[in-house]
Each structure stands twice: as C-alpha cells, then as structure tokens.
Design a protein around this motif. Structure first.
Motif: not given
Lengths: 221, 233
Positions: A135, A138, A142-143, A153, A185-186, A189-190
């Motif tokens: 973590e 990151l 964003e990614f 990713d 959160q990632w 988004k992923f």
C-alpha cells in the motif's frame, strides 16, 4: 507478415487475465484459447512442456510462458502505450513489487487464510504487514503506474480480485477498508477500468469456482 | 568542461552469498567501479534493514543513494542503466523472454531444490536429490532448444544473466560434491550443462570473484549442520 497472437488461458486464472489486460491495452488482436486444466490440451503441453501451465502466449508460432515474463515481452514487442515505466529505477521498483506479490504476498496471505485457529492471529498480522508495504508503494498515485494502469497494477490483479474471493470463501478478513483505505481505493479504481471490467470474471463466479477448488480443504476444517 | 555524471555504486552483501555473487559478476563484466559493504547476516546493520525493509536480505545495490533489492531485479537494472558495457540480455524480445524463462527456472526449480539437498538428510535428501536430477535433465534438454544449433559462445570475458545465475549456483559444484557427496555436474548425464558450467568458471570475472575452495566447503558444511540441527530440535 500477418501477426498471429494466441493466448492459452483459463477463465478463472488471474495470471491469464494479466495477459489479456496487457494485450487489450496495446490494442493487439488475439485469439483466446480456453484450457481445461484437468484435461490440458496437447498444444498447451507442447508450448509449455516445462511447467504445463497457463498462461502461454503464442506469437507467430513462438511460445512465451510465465505471466510476468509475457508482460515484458508484450511491452518490448508492441511499443505503443508502454506498460513499464521508462526510467530504469522505476522499472526496477515495478519489477521488485510484482515479484513481491507473486513470491511473498500471495503465500503469506494464503497462510493467513488457511491457518488453524491457533496460528491464524500471527499469520494475519504478518500478511497485513506485507499488504501495508505494498500500500505504501502507491503513495499519492492514482495507480501504481501513475495516472494510468501499468505493469504493477496488472500484476496486482491478485490483490484486486484474489483477496476478495478468498475472504469470502475462507471467511477471514484481511484487506479491509478500515486497515487499508488507500489500497482498497486502488482496488475500486482498478476494477472500474473499462479494460479490466471486460476481462475480470464476476466475483460470484470466482467465489463459486474457488469453493469447489478448495472443497477438500474446506471439508477438513 | 565536461561534467562527469555522479555514479556512486555500493553493494551491500556477504562474501559467501551466491545471490550477491551474481551482482558482483555483473558489475565486473560491465566494468562498473563499486564499494562492497560486507554485512553480518546474523547481526544485520540498521542501514541494511532501512534499505531492504521488505526482505531484510542481501544483495542491495545502492546507486547514487537509491536502493535496489533482489538480485534478478538488480541485474536488469544494471543492464538498463549502464548501456556501454557488454549487454546482459539479448536485444531480441523473444530471445530475452527465453533467457528470462530459463533464468527463472534455474532460480526457482534448481536453486530451491539444491538448497533442500543441503539442508536435509536420509529419505528427505534422497527425494530432493532426485528432483535436482530431474530438473537438470529438463535444463539439459532446454539448452538444446536455447542454443538451437548456434554454438553457445562464451568468450571468457562476457556473461549474460542466465550465465550469471547458473554460475552462481553451480560455480561451486566441486565444493558441493565434497560436502554433499553427490555429483550433479556430471558430464555423462548432462554434457551440455556440464560443458557450459565449466566454461563459465573460466570467465575472468568469475575466477577473480571465486572464494577459495576450502572456504566454500566450510560455509556449505556450516549451513548444512545448522539446518540439520534445527530440524532435529
């Protein structure tokens, strides 16, 4: 010469999904060949005689095996939309963390999911430490790849999918929003990326598949 | 006036570690000057733990203050950063993939199982020995495909990452034979592997970096004794 690209994979194999995502990001046309892993095809056994596993990429008849190696091959062969960063140091970091996921994180997390009750507390603590390290990588991005998806990713699809599935099957909480807000959160988004959405099987299907795969183990618990 | 680019390279390692040896060989082949920082692995330095908090292991390469960990990651970093020396990987993507594949094979299938042989005895050891022979057979066959009729040329000065990793494993095969009583690098069983390993041990960088035979034997004996004691406890 016309490019012929085939991908030997299996629908529930996240390693196969890595390759699909990469090929789609590069806009490469390919044929997906679904393998029955209980009944592997002669072609698969021929093209990956050493490990007999999916995924295998077949490019103009030449086979490449091992998902992280295939990702590098794809990036070096189709040069649009680079997956790996340009800078050698950033590339080293991406490779380091991808290996970390495959060689350390998954195994330690499997221990946490599968341990007997008396050992589980410690195993979970150890797995959380490793997740926290990932973590932290990151940071503010964003990614892992920056503003868009990159090699790490794609490698971390294991975190985005496998953890959620295992948590449901084994009834053990590991990757929670409370403990890993940035990583979760990632994940959100992923899985929301259009290309990933196209490639990732529905969670319920994966859970059902995993339950069957682990039925003997679950029965013994 | 031409400004020299700052190029400070340190390698945190341990003299007997084959993983560290890989990086040393690569640095030597590329002609990269570096400072070697010997780590006491029983008493790891704060610096090491700070540079490699995830694995807490050697080797760690520090380039202009930035740490890179994991020997295979370091090798690729070296190749991509110092482009002037001999390449550690081929140019062609498919050949690169094959080299990476076999490097991964040697690392995971051979290295791990050889370690098992060193750390076990009796039936467990016999089983591990059998596995090493099986993997060596796969490598022997793989070499026929890898070299594909091209004579594999080692010119005495250069090596690629696959050469480096294989050498870091079997370069000390004579010490391994002495301690473990098994001949893995057998010219009759594995002629291609054997001739390749032999050629690699003659490369200048390898010869310069190889510890004396007695020291290698002593280290292997130490590792073995410690593992056997731990499992008997």
């Amino acid at each position: 010469m016309a490019q012929e690209v085939k991908l030997f994979g299996m629908w529930a194999s996240l390693y196969s999904r890595r390759i699909e995502i990469a090929l789609k990001m590069k806009g490469v046309q390919f044929e997906f060949i679904e393998e029955d892993l209980q009944n592997k095809s002669p072609l698969l056994l021929k093209h990956n005689s050493i490990h007999k596993k999916v995924p295998v990429l077949l490019h103009n008849g030449m086979p490449i095996a091992e998902s992280l190696i295939i990702l590098e091959y794809i990036d070096e062969t189709w040069l649009d939309n680079p997956i790996l960063p340009r800078d050698p140091y950033d590339r080293a970091m991406a490779r380091f963390w991808a290996r970390f996921i495959d060689e350390k994180l998954i195994w330690i997390s499997w221990d946490a999911f599968s341990s007997k009750e008396e050992d589980q507390g410690k195993a979970i603590e150890e797995a959380c430490k490793q997740l926290k390290a990932l973590e932290n990588e990151l940071k503010e991005k964003e990614f892992f790849g920056g503003d868009t998806l990159g090699y790490l990713d794609i490698a971390a699809i294991m975190v985005a999918s496998w953890f959620g599935v295992m948590q449901e099957v084994m009834k053990v909480e590991l990757l929670t929003e409370e403990n890993f807000p940035i990583l979760c959160q990632w994940v959100g988004k992923f899985v929301d990326c259009p290309i990933v959405k196209e490639c990732l099987p529905r969670k319920e299907k994966m859970v059902e598949f995993t339950r069957v795969l682990l039925k003997d183990f679950l029965a013994s618990k | 006036m031409k400004m020299a680019k700052e190029n400070n390279v340190k390698l945190h390692g341990m003299w007997a570690s084959p993983y560290v040896k890989r990086v040393e060989i690569a640095l030597k082949i590329k002609g990269i000057p570096y400072e070697f920082v010997e780590e006491d692995l029983v008493n790891k330095s704060q610096l090491l733990l700070q540079y490699n908090p995830v694995h807490k292991k050697v080797p760690v390469l520090i380039h202009n203050g930035k740490p890179i960990c994991e020997s295979l990651v370091i090798l690729e970093y070296i190749d991509e950063t110092w482009k002037n020396g001999p390449p550690l990987l081929p140019q062609d993507p498919y050949k690169r993939a094959k080299v990476r594949f076999w490097t991964s094979f040697v690392e995971k299938e051979l290295f791990e199982n050889l370690l098992l042989v060193a750390r076990s005895e009796g039936e467990a050891q016999e089983k591990a020995i059998k596995v090493v022979f099986e993997k060596l057979q796969l490598l022997e066959e793989g070499l026929k495909d890898l070299f594909q009729g091209e004579t594999y040329h080692i010119d005495g000065e250069t090596m690629g990452i696959l050469d480096i990793v294989l050498c870091s494993l079997f370069g000390a095969h004579e010490a391994q034979e002495e301690v473990l009583g098994v001949k893995f690098i057998d010219p009759e069983k594995f002629p291609l592997v054997c001739s390749w390993v032999t050629a690699l041990t003659e490369v200048t960088a390898v010869k310069e970096l190889r510890p004396p035979h007695e020291k290698l034997v002593a280290v292997l004996q130490f590792i073995r004794q410690r593992a056997l004691q731990a499992s008997a406890a």
